[in-house]
Motif scaffolding. Structure first.
Motif, PDB file in Angstrom:
ATOM      1  N   LEU A 277       0.850  -1.183   0.000  1.00 19.17           N
ATOM      2  CA  LEU A 277       0.000   0.000   0.000  1.00 19.17           C
ATOM      3  C   LEU A 277       0.890   1.238   0.000  1.00 19.17           C
ATOM      4  O   LEU A 277       1.866   1.310   0.759  1.00 19.17           O
ATOM      5  CB  LEU A 277      -0.893  -0.011   1.250  1.00 19.17           C
ATOM      6  N   SER A 278       0.581   2.203  -0.849  1.00 17.94           N
ATOM      7  CA  SER A 278       1.268   3.492  -0.848  1.00 17.94           C
ATOM      8  C   SER A 278       0.259   4.569  -0.472  1.00 17.94           C
ATOM      9  O   SER A 278      -0.881   4.546  -0.940  1.00 17.94           O
ATOM     10  CB  SER A 278       1.879   3.798  -2.221  1.00 17.94           C
ATOM     11  N   LEU A 279       0.702   5.500   0.353  1.00 15.36           N
ATOM     12  CA  LEU A 279      -0.178   6.562   0.825  1.00 15.36           C
ATOM     13  C   LEU A 279       0.480   7.918   0.602  1.00 15.36           C
ATOM     14  O   LEU A 279       1.670   8.099   0.850  1.00 15.36           O
ATOM     15  CB  LEU A 279      -0.480   6.394   2.318  1.00 15.36           C
ATOM     16  N   ARG A 280      -0.316   8.840   0.099  1.00 17.62           N
ATOM     17  CA  ARG A 280       0.138  10.219  -0.050  1.00 17.62           C
ATOM     18  C   ARG A 280      -0.678  11.093   0.890  1.00 17.62           C
ATOM     19  O   ARG A 280      -1.865  10.813   1.129  1.00 17.62           O
ATOM     20  CB  ARG A 280      -0.016  10.701  -1.496  1.00 17.62           C
ATOM     21  N   GLY A 281      -0.040  12.134   1.410  1.00 27.33           N
ATOM     22  CA  GLY A 281      -0.760  12.952   2.368  1.00 27.33           C
ATOM     23  C   GLY A 281      -0.260  14.368   2.438  1.00 27.33           C
ATOM     24  O   GLY A 281       0.701  14.772   1.769  1.00 27.33           O
ATOM     25  N   HIS A 282      -0.954  15.127   3.281  1.00 28.84           N
ATOM     26  CA  HIS A 282      -0.638  16.532   3.508  1.00 28.84           C
ATOM     27  C   HIS A 282      -0.454  16.725   5.011  1.00 28.84           C
ATOM     28  O   HIS A 282      -1.294  16.300   5.810  1.00 28.84           O
ATOM     29  CB  HIS A 282      -1.784  17.416   2.992  1.00 28.84           C
ATOM     30  N   PHE A 283       0.646  17.357   5.388  1.00 25.85           N
ATOM     31  CA  PHE A 283       0.943  17.616   6.797  1.00 25.85           C
ATOM     32  C   PHE A 283       1.112  19.111   7.007  1.00 25.85           C
ATOM     33  O   PHE A 283       1.814  19.786   6.243  1.00 25.85           O
ATOM     34  CB  PHE A 283       2.232  16.886   7.204  1.00 25.85           C
ATOM     35  N   SER A 284       0.454  19.635   8.017  1.00 20.80           N
ATOM     36  CA  SER A 284       0.618  21.055   8.357  1.00 20.80           C
ATOM     37  C   SER A 284       0.762  21.179   9.865  1.00 20.80           C
ATOM     38  O   SER A 284       0.222  20.360  10.627  1.00 20.80           O
ATOM     39  CB  SER A 284      -0.572  21.880   7.864  1.00 20.80           C
ATOM     40  N   ALA A 285       1.490  22.188  10.288  1.00 25.12           N
ATOM     41  CA  ALA A 285       1.701  22.385  11.724  1.00 25.12           C
ATOM     42  C   ALA A 285       1.962  23.854  12.000  1.00 25.12           C
ATOM     43  O   ALA A 285       2.470  24.586  11.146  1.00 25.12           O
ATOM     44  CB  ALA A 285       2.877  21.547  12.221  1.00 25.12           C
ATOM     45  N   VAL A 286       1.593  24.278  13.181  1.00 24.14           N
ATOM     46  CA  VAL A 286       2.018  25.572  13.706  1.00 24.14           C
ATOM     47  C   VAL A 286       3.167  25.286  14.654  1.00 24.14           C
ATOM     48  O   VAL A 286       3.042  24.464  15.577  1.00 24.14           O
ATOM     49  CB  VAL A 286       0.877  26.304  14.435  1.00 24.14           C
ATOM     50  N   ALA A 287       4.299  25.917  14.403  1.00 22.17           N
ATOM     51  CA  ALA A 287       5.501  25.630  15.183  1.00 22.17           C
ATOM     52  C   ALA A 287       6.125  26.918  15.684  1.00 22.17           C
ATOM     53  O   ALA A 287       6.029  27.969  15.046  1.00 22.17           O
ATOM     54  CB  ALA A 287       6.510  24.851  14.338  1.00 22.17           C
ATOM     55  N   ALA A 288       6.758  26.819  16.836  1.00 17.01           N
ATOM     56  CA  ALA A 288       7.484  27.948  17.409  1.00 17.01           C
ATOM     57  C   ALA A 288       8.940  27.864  16.975  1.00 17.01           C
ATOM     58  O   ALA A 288       9.544  26.793  16.990  1.00 17.01           O
ATOM     59  CB  ALA A 288       7.380  27.915  18.936  1.00 17.01           C
TER      60      ALA A 288
END
Length: 437
Positions: A277-288
């Motif tokens: 299985l291959s998975l594509r995704g989107h990651f977002s974060a608020v970081a200091a």
């Protein structure tokens, strides 16, 4: 400096003190066109110009422009600190020497429980990202990187892994700037009452210890089934997109999450005919970004007095000392302790909701008093929140002080460390070759 280790020194982007000085002088030029061009040229030089900017200027307009330039460059510097750290080593070096260089070049402190005298090969080209480099070191010397408890620190330890760490050889891993994502487990289960099968994948997210993610989201946006022969079936249309909140611990540098692979029942059934299985995704974060020490001096002129608030601004943060008093407070057991109570405010230009929906991080407080003559340090004991808005916090910080504090108040400095800015980062990722259970 290490005698056995030569490392490449990156020049300040070609920026020289002479060039900065020339542009600064042009900020007072009679021609507005020249003044505008000089301001833009200084901004385009980037944060490397900051050490060469003068503290003052005889021209009022030049002072105004210098203030704008400084704020713009400090914002850029703070935002740049959320880019992946890069490591450049030009010769073989021991692991202990490399750990020192990693801290010097990327501001990430790493420790080891193994032999620090082993020799490591130099990096190639213009340098590797932090995660690429440590993964190559791990694979070459049978090590792995582990976090220990709540120390917010990475350790090189002897490896028991059966698979490589580096993404070149491990398709289950992906690099996302200062973040590293890896699929570590996949399970399939069947609900017996209706024979519905579901699949769940465990993802391990790590980040460079110099940064502080506050909250994040991960969304799977694409999926494919793959046979060992290479035959592939795209299953993106059968993927039901869901946003997954990522739990970030207060003093941790990794997060593990179990995410359902939200395929339709028909797609889940057909997946069994494939191997991977291959998975594509989107990651977002608020970081200091990296923490900056805001220092307030001349406390003898402020303690138990009325004074004009003192502010320091850098990047996207304004920090203000508004009051300073000493007070003796009785404890429940009847004992009395004296405190220095500092009224502090800090305001972020853009907080990305970090002050509202994810508040744990803002209550952490590492304020301290440091004596210039004795190097004695007094740590804060607690804080009391006075006011909170969407981007500003006002609080009183309580630091216990001994009677001798009043004898040399002028020698003490109040230090209030806070992240220089809050920023939103976004990345795309792909995890390949996940074995289908």
């Amino acid at each position: 400096m290490f005698k056995t280790l030569a490392f490449i020194v990156l020049l300040l982007g070609g920026v020289s003190e002479e060039e900065v000085g020339q542009r600064v002088r042009e900020l007072s030029h009679p021609s507005v066109v020249t003044r505008n061009a000089a301001e833009q040229a200084l901004i385009q030089m980037g944060p490397e110009a900051l050490p060469f900017l003068p503290a003052a200027s005889p021209s009022a307009e030049a002072r105004l422009r210098l203030s704008r330039i400084r704020i713009q460059l400090e914002k850029q510097k703070s935002a740049d600190s959320l880019e992946a750290g890069r490591i450049v080593l030009s010769q073989k070096a021991t692991l202990n020497e490399v750990l020192s260089e990693i801290q010097k070049q990327t501001h990430n402190e790493i420790f080891t429980t193994t032999d620090g005298s082993i020799l490591l090969e130099p990096t190639e080209g213009s340098g590797l990202s932090f995660w690429e480099y440590v993964d190559r070191v791990c694979d070459a010397h049978r090590l792995t990187l582990q976090s220990r408890g709540r120390e917010a620190a990475w350790y090189f330890v002897p490896s028991r892994r059966a698979t490589p760490r580096h993404a070149d050889k491990n398709p289950l891993a992906a690099y996302m700037g200062p973040f590293r994502l890896e699929a570590t487990k996949i399970t399939s289960s069947t609900l017996l009452e209706n024979r519905v099968t579901s699949t769940q994948i465990q993802l391990d997210l790590g980040w460079e210890p110099r940064i502080r993610p506050i909250f994040g989201q991960l969304t799977l946006v694409g999926a494919s089934f793959v046979k060992s022969s290479g035959e592939t079936q795209d299953a993106t249309s059968a993927l039901q997109k869901r946003i997954h909140e990522i739990p970030f611990g207060a003093k941790e540098i990794r997060a593990s999450m179990d995410i359902p692979v939200p395929l339709t029942p028909a797609a889940t059934e057909s997946m069994r005919a494939y191997d991977f299985l291959s998975l594509r995704g989107h990651f977002s974060a608020v970081a200091a970004s990296e923490t900056i020490d805001f220092k307030f001096e001349s406390l003898d002129q402020k303690l138990n007095r009325e004074f004009s608030p003192v502010s320091h601004r850098t990047a996207a943060l304004l920090t203000t000392l508004s009051s300073l008093r000493s007070e003796k407070i009785a404890a429940p057991d009847g004992s009395v302790k004296e405190y220095l109570i500092a009224g502090l405010r800090y305001r972020y230009e853009n907080s990305y909701d970090a002050m509202e929906s994810h508040r744990t991080w803002i209550y952490e407080n590492n304020a301290s008093l440091v004596c210039a003559t004795t190097s004695e340090r007094l740590e804060s004991e607690r804080s009391e929140l006075l006011r909170q808005t969407s981007n500003e916090i006002a609080a009183e910080i309580y630091i216990p002080i001994p009677p001798s504090f009043h004898e040399n108040v002028r020698d003490w400095t109040l230090i209030f460390p806070r992240p220089g800015g809050l920023y939103q980062v976004e990345y795309e990722f792909e995890i390949k070759g996940v074995p289908i259970p």
